[in-house]
Design an enzyme around this catalytic site. Structure first.
Site, short mmCIF file in Angstrom:
data_model
loop_
_atom_site.label_atom_id
_atom_site.label_comp_id
_atom_site.label_asym_id
_atom_site.label_seq_id
_atom_site.Cartn_x
_atom_site.Cartn_y
_atom_site.Cartn_z
N ASP A 150 0.84 -1.18 0.00
CA ASP A 150 0.00 0.00 0.00
C ASP A 150 0.87 1.23 0.00
O ASP A 150 2.07 1.18 -0.15
CB ASP A 150 -0.97 0.00 1.19
CG ASP A 150 -0.36 0.48 2.47
OD1 ASP A 150 0.88 0.45 2.57
OD2 ASP A 150 -1.09 0.88 3.37
N ALA A 173 1.30 -8.19 11.35
CA ALA A 173 1.02 -7.14 12.34
C ALA A 173 0.57 -5.85 11.65
O ALA A 173 -0.35 -5.17 12.12
CB ALA A 173 2.26 -6.88 13.19
N TYR A 174 1.20 -5.54 10.54
CA TYR A 174 0.82 -4.36 9.76
C TYR A 174 -0.64 -4.47 9.31
O TYR A 174 -1.44 -3.54 9.50
CB TYR A 174 1.74 -4.23 8.56
CG TYR A 174 1.46 -3.05 7.67
CD1 TYR A 174 2.08 -1.83 7.89
CD2 TYR A 174 0.59 -3.17 6.60
CE1 TYR A 174 1.82 -0.74 7.06
CE2 TYR A 174 0.32 -2.09 5.77
CZ TYR A 174 0.94 -0.87 6.01
OH TYR A 174 0.67 0.19 5.19
N GLY A 175 -0.99 -5.61 8.71
CA GLY A 175 -2.35 -5.80 8.24
C GLY A 175 -3.36 -5.74 9.36
O GLY A 175 -4.45 -5.18 9.20
N LYS A 188 -3.86 -2.10 10.43
CA LYS A 188 -4.59 -1.36 9.40
C LYS A 188 -6.07 -1.76 9.38
O LYS A 188 -6.95 -0.93 9.14
CB LYS A 188 -3.96 -1.59 8.03
CG LYS A 188 -2.61 -0.91 7.86
CD LYS A 188 -2.74 0.61 7.87
CE LYS A 188 -1.45 1.29 7.42
NZ LYS A 188 -1.57 2.75 7.36
#
Length: 277
Positions: free
Chosen positions: A3, A181-183, A186
């Site tokens: 992204d 963890a990012y997903g 978000k």
């Protein structure tokens, strides 16, 4: 799962990237508005700063990289725009509140905010993601938005309303094995965005999110270096067959911040070239 913030700019002329160039004449979409942008020193944030200023807004740019911020500010001013910079550490709630306070000191009000700043996770599967990575993702990719939105909304209320746009990710919409963890953070941001939209509608504050797909910005080079073939996979999984240019993402944020999106709130808008379809 790429992204705007996972893939933040390709500087290497030999690196794979989109060759599409956006050329749109300004139409005064944001004339007279005071806008605050985080993550504005590069990539989508810098493209948004230039676009918003060209569309008539007075912009206040925030990021940790103040040298890069100052360069963007100088570019905007050289083109006749109104721009200022403020240092910001998204991991520090006090720093976020101080940055929003700086906007009030400069302009006395806030009409819109583009919460675009984020931190990349070290790519890897769920069982190798460290506690440190999870803590950083929480602090920067979720809590910072919570803090920023509350500070922004408090200032907007005093001016009779406003609009907020949060940069999420295509990786928030489905399983994200490469960036778990990012997903997750978000996806939590999407929920927060929708909740804020409902909670603050009576205050005339609209809140929306965007979920960019692969975007040709700086961090893609690092991700490609760590995981060769990422760019090829992004292009292959995108129906339009390429990554976005940063300005193409910024154009959607500009519209959501404008009065032309006056009936849009609580939306999580895909900006992914069809990759999420």
């Amino acid at each position: 799962m790429s992204d705007a913030n996972v893939v933040n700019g390709v500087n290497d002329a030999n690196a794979p990237r989109s060759t599409h160039t956006v050329r749109s004449a300004p139409v005064g979409l944001l004339t007279g508005k005071v806008l605050f942008l985080t993550g504005a020193s590069r990539g989508i944030g810098a493209a948004a700063a230039r676009l918003f200023a060209a569309e008539g807004a007075s912009v206040v740019l925030a990021a940790r990289g103040t040298d890069a911020l100052d360069r963007v500010v100088k570019e905007i001013r050289a083109d006749g725009g109104v721009a200022d910079a403020v240092a910001l550490d998204l991991a520090d709630p006090a720093s976020i509140r101080a940055a929003v306070g700086h906007v009030e000191n400069l302009h006395g009000r806030l009409d819109g905010a583009f919460n675009n700043g984020a931190a990349i996770q070290r790519p890897g599967p769920l069982d190798t993601t460290s506690d440190e990575d999870v803590d950083t993702q929480f602090a920067v990719n979720f809590r910072s938005h919570w803090t920023a939105m509350n500070a922004e909304a408090a200032l907007m209320r005093r001016g009779g309303g406003g609009a907020i746009v949060n940069t999420s990710s295509i990786g928030s919409r489905r399983a994200n094995p490469a960036l778990p963890a990012y997903g997750a953070m978000k996806r939590a941001l999407n929920s927060l965005t929708e909740t804020a939209a409902v909670s603050w509608a009576a205050d005339r504050i609209r809140v929306n999110g965007i979920t960019p797909g692969g975007t040709a910005t700086e961090m893609i080079e690092a991700w490609e270096a760590a995981t060769p073939g990422v760019v090829e996979r992004i292009n292959a999984s995108t129906p339009l067959g390429r990554m976005a240019e940063p300005r193409e993402i910024a154009e959607v944020a500009a519209w959501l911040l404008s009065d032309r999106a006056s009936w849009v709130t609580g939306a999580i808008v895909p900006v992914d070239g069809g990759a999420g379809a």
